[in-house]
Write an enzyme that holds these catalytic residues in place. Structure first.
Site, PDB file in Angstrom:
ATOM      1  N   GLY A   3       1.020  -5.503   1.362  1.00 36.91           N
ATOM      2  CA  GLY A   3      -0.152  -5.502   0.511  1.00 36.91           C
ATOM      3  C   GLY A   3       0.048  -6.276  -0.779  1.00 36.91           C
ATOM      4  CG  ASN A  23       6.854  -6.457   5.604  1.00 37.12           C
ATOM      5  OD1 ASN A  23       5.848  -6.400   4.905  1.00 37.12           O
ATOM      6  ND2 ASN A  23       7.832  -5.588   5.495  1.00 37.12           N
ATOM      7  CD  GLU A  24       1.308  -6.076   7.044  1.00 31.60           C
ATOM      8  OE1 GLU A  24       0.788  -5.894   5.927  1.00 31.60           O
ATOM      9  OE2 GLU A  24       1.801  -7.177   7.373  1.00 31.60           O
ATOM     10  CG  LEU A  32      -1.874  -1.171   1.392  1.00 27.56           C
ATOM     11  CD1 LEU A  32      -2.861  -0.883   2.514  1.00 27.56           C
ATOM     12  CD2 LEU A  32      -2.597  -1.501   0.103  1.00 27.56           C
TER      13      LEU A  32
END
Length: 304
Positions: free
Chosen positions: A155, A179-180, A110
């Site tokens: 994303g 991998n946020e 994103l």
């Protein structure tokens, strides 16, 4: 503009925004939202999606072409969903291969600029577009194959997971994963559910808590992708694989796919407004906006 370019040129980072973790349940009716057909239809200055449809095979190839890293901006997501809906409505189109026209990257995730210094209304519109992309792709009646010819974090990984089958370039420098948490953020419940459906609960728990990005060989080992091939064979292998999937009668395959995926789709459909509300409330917090600004400044310094 410098910040935007610095961000988008950092293809090794995955940007999925700062997302609230929601625990929710329930079932709702699956429907097609008209949102993306009425929003920003004529706003894009250049095509970010190129679709080639072969009527003799019933297979379309969708190439993402939004340099430098196919960031999932609002314009990109809107064009993606409209293109997908058009193909879905064409009953002669039975299969879709999604790939990238850009070297070394499938999609970097994103676009953080859609979430930085934006109004709550703009953030809500953006997040609804992210939901729409996933709903249309994950629930598609077509056979969908991701031809992953580069890195696909955050994303981009979600988009890959939305497909029926994933073929990735056999290059250890390419990575894929949600991998946020590496960025201090949290994947929402429907990201988590999609990954659980693919690789199982324990592997997902480890991956999300540690914010793991898997190399192509590692991704194959855990089942995040289904096959590795040399980089120059990704698209041809996807085409050959598609023929095997299309040998199955459409009605039987579609009903089976719906049976497997409908509960996950229904869970988001029943909670779309709450999911948007939570995202907007979180992303517009002063502390989160400060973190985004610091992160963008860091990227600018790296580029400089």
């Amino acid at each position: 503009m410098a910040l935007r370019n610095a961000l988008r040129n950092s293809a090794k980072y995955g940007f999925s925004g700062l997302l609230p973790q929601l625990s929710s349940s329930g079932h709702g009716r699956v429907c097609v939202s008209p949102f993306l057909l009425s929003q920003r239809r004529n706003n894009s200055t250049s095509s970010k999606i190129k679709v080639d449809f072969d009527s003799s095979t019933g297979v379309a190839v969708m190439r993402m072409q939004s340099p430098p890293v196919n960031s999932l901006s609002l314009d990109f997501l809107t064009e993606f969903s409209i293109s997908l809906e058009k193909l879905e409505m064409d009953k002669s189109c039975r299969g879709l291969i999604i790939t990238s026209s850009l070297p070394k990257v499938f999609s970097a995730g994103l676009d953080i600029m859609e979430m930085y210094a934006k109004s709550p209304e703009s953030c809500g519109v953006f997040w609804k577009a992210v939901q729409e992309m996933w709903l249309k792709l994950y629930g598609s009646n077509m056979v969908t194959i991701a031809a992953i010819n580069g890195s696909s974090p955050a994303g981009g990984c979600l988009m890959s997971l939305g497909c029926d089958y994933r073929i990735m370039a056999e290059n250890p420098r390419y990575s894929i994963g949600l991998n946020e948490t590496q960025l201090g953020i949290v994947a929402p419940f429907w990201f988590k559910d999609t990954m659980v459906n693919t690789v199982g609960h324990r592997t997902t728990e480890m991956a999300l808590e540690l914010g793991l990005l898997y190399s192509a060989p590692e991704a194959l080992k855990i089942g995040l992708v289904d096959r590795l091939v040399p980089e120059d064979q990704v698209l041809t292998t996807a085409t050959e694989t598609m023929a095997k999937w299309l040998a199955i009668p459409d009605h039987a395959r579609q009903i089976t796919k719906s049976m497997m995926r409908k509960p996950t789709i229904d869970k988001l459909m029943s909670n779309r407004e709450a999911d948007i509300h939570n995202f907007v409330s979180f992303i517009t917090k002063d502390s989160i906006q400060k973190s985004l600004r610091m992160y963008l400044e860091m990227l600018k310094k790296r580029k400089g």
